[in-house]
Write an enzyme that holds these catalytic residues in place. Structure first.
Site, PDB file in Angstrom:
ATOM      1  N   CYS A 297       0.729  -1.173   0.005  1.00  0.00           N
ATOM      2  CA  CYS A 297       0.000  -0.095   0.021  1.00  0.00           C
ATOM      3  C   CYS A 297       0.727   1.256  -0.112  1.00  0.00           C
ATOM      4  CB  CYS A 297      -1.029  -0.014   1.117  1.00  0.00           C
ATOM      5  SG  CYS A 297      -2.022  -1.365   1.058  1.00  0.00           S
TER       6      CYS A 297
ATOM      7  N   HIS B 100      -3.362   7.001   1.755  1.00  0.00           N
ATOM      8  CA  HIS B 100      -3.813   5.835   1.208  1.00  0.00           C
ATOM      9  C   HIS B 100      -5.132   5.557   1.690  1.00  0.00           C
ATOM     10  CE1 HIS B 100      -4.402   1.698   0.547  1.00  0.00           C
ATOM     11  NE2 HIS B 100      -4.003   1.217   1.884  1.00  0.00           N
TER      12      HIS B 100
ATOM     13  N   ASN C 117     -10.571   0.301  -1.767  1.00  0.00           N
ATOM     14  CA  ASN C 117      -8.920   0.286  -1.397  1.00  0.00           C
ATOM     15  C   ASN C 117      -8.165  -0.420  -2.340  1.00  0.00           C
ATOM     16  OD1 ASN C 117      -6.484  -0.458  -0.487  1.00  0.00           O
ATOM     17  ND2 ASN C 117      -7.146  -0.934   1.600  1.00  0.00           N
TER      18      ASN C 117
END
Lengths: 421, 76
Positions: A122, A281, A312
């Site tokens: 990520c 993020h 996500n």
């Protein structure tokens, strides 16, 4: 904490693609016992709404390749001027060689352009920017194509409500160039490797050697493939799947990530007022807001719309967030922070004032993407020498024929387009 | 913040439709899931400056226990 300042790196363009297929959580009411109220609760607390998901044939490299093609055509980039291709990926097409070589060939990049993968999750976009910026600042490279791709949604059981509604897929391409004029970017990277087991795929590499052509390993897999373990939350999870300790990761996120952001602000000597947006993020709305508050930012400056609309999409989530910012929004001193598996928290202050930022585009499946059956059949024929190897993108067919011709792999590349049967 | 105000806040943190009472056992709440625990962690950090950890929340059983985690920052 690693702190760094670069003064000659310009981010020229950012492109993001997402798969066309969109899933909305309100269409999945059967997984919530038919209760729209439960979905409303999830939407309010975590921001679950829509996500864009790839099919089983599409790989992270395909998404990144499509974003790269868009970038090259949108800014009319001379492919031969690119001197490094970095592909940040955690699910490569093949374990070796670097999938970057595959993309390099498909894009028809020059022999003077190096290529490699970097394995990050990520935090991968910020981490990739950091590596590429080092290469430019050192003077060795002038123009770097940084690609990111991930398909975390693929393979998740839709009834797994801890994971399925969270993840979306995506691919991004970012162009970094050497700039004579001073353009400042600053980075802070905090490496918390003690947490490497908090998000991990324990059964995905050589730590778990399992060769299904061996009877012993085949039997072992046959016994364990459906094994479920009860986690402390009282939920059954598959033993052989990826593992994430959500609460431990949340713990890390609200304790460590705001500190990285604060440290970077202190290092840059900028005030919060000088930061137009904190692009985090897009883990989920709850996490984004917890980090934003922890870093003492006004939540108006901390967007989470990318999570609501695209899910996500791991290392693509910050470029997705940037792509959704208003066109006329100020983009100098954008503070971006990626965090996740490693564990790592990586923040950067970027100047995107003169950056071409594309809208979020739908992924167009490249012609070379085929079904698993076709893929295996193609490899049967490549191994037996019936068809030529792929490769030879760009203008390098002649050289390819000379090099591979002597080994019997003659003729133009089939480019995995298996149409003979 | 006093206890009565906190109980109203808690109802919102857990996105619960029924009132929370001091003596309630959290494990009897359908909403006492990982999301709620994360919300509590974030709320405590923001509003009380208290960094509650995962371990702390695993030892909590009642609403009263949750109140004591603030270390006296919720008055009677």
């Amino acid at each position: 904490m690693t702190l760094a300042t670069f003064k000659h790196v310009k981010i020229s363009a950012i492109e993001t693609v997402v798969p066309e297929k969109e899933i909305c959580i309100y269409d999945e009411v059967e997984y919530y016992g038919g209760s729209v109220k439960k979905i409303d609760r999830m939407r309010k607390m975590v921001g679950f709404y829509k996500r864009h998901v790839a099919d089983n044939e599409t790989t992270p490299a395909d998404l990144a390749y499509d974003a790269a093609k868009n970038l090259i055509s949108d800014i009319n980039l001379d492919k031969n001027s690119i001197d490094a291709l970095i592909f940040v990926v955690q699910q490569p097409d093949v374990i070796n060689p670097s999938t970057a070589y595959f993309i390099h060939d498909k894009l028809g990049l020059s022999d003077d352009c190096i290529a490699t993968d970097i394995n990050q999750g990520c935090a991968g976009w910020v981490f990739g920017l950091y590596m590429a910026s080092q290469m430019i600042e050192s003077g060795t490279h002038k123009k770097i194509l940084l690609l990111n791709g991930d398909t975390p949604s693929v393979g998740i059981d839709p009834s797994n409500r801890n994971a399925a509604p969270i993840f979306g897929d995506g691919g991004t391409a970012t162009l970094l160039e050497y700039s004579e004029n001073e353009i400042v970017s600053q980075f802070a990277i905090d490496t918390k490797s003690y947490g490497f087991e908090a998000i991990v795929s324990p059964f995905s590499g050589t730590r778990f050697r399992c060769d299904i052509s061996k009877d012993e390993d085949f039997e072992f897999l046959a016994k364990t493939r459906n094994e479920k373990i009860m986690n402390p939350e009282g939920k059954e999870v598959p033993l052989l799947g990826g593992y994430m300790n959500g609460l431990a990761v949340f713990d890390f996120t609200i304790k460590v990530v705001p500190e990285t952001i604060k440290k970077l602000l202190e290092y840059s000597k900028l005030t919060r007022e000088q930061i137009p947006y904190l692009c985090l993020h897009q883990a989920n709305k709850q996490i984004i807001q917890a980090v934003g508050s922890g870093a003492e930012f006004d939540l108006e400056k901390v967007p989470y719309q990318a999570f609501e609309n695209y899910g996500n999409n791991t290392m693509c989530s910050i470029p997705t967030t940037i792509g959704l910012l208003p066109k006329d929004a100020p983009k100098k001193n954008l503070l971006c922070c990626g965090f996740g598996n490693g564990l790592i928290s990586a923040a950067a202050i970027l100047n995107l004032e003169n950056t071409f930022i594309s809208d979020i585009k739908n992924f167009r499946k490249p012609e070379y993407v085929v079904s698993r059956e076709q893929y295996v059949n193609t490899w049967r024929d490549k191994i037996s020498g019936k068809i030529s190897l792929s490769g030879g993108g760009g203008n390098r067919q002649d050289e390819r024929t000379i090099l591979l011709g002597s080994y019997g792999f003659v003729g133009p590349s089939q480019n995995n387009n298996y149409t003979q049967k | 913040m006093n206890k009565a105000d906190f109980l109203v806040e808690l109802e919102d943190i857990l996105q619960r439709e029924e009132p929370c009472k001091e003596g309630d056992n959290l494990n009897d709440y359908e909403e006492w899931d990982s999301l709620s625990k994360m919300s509590v962690m974030a709320y405590y950090d923001k509003n009380f400056g208290v960094k509650v950890s995962l371990k702390d929340l695993q030892t909590v059983t009642t609403v009263e226990d949750l109140i004591s985690l603030t270390g006296g920052k919720i008055s009677d």
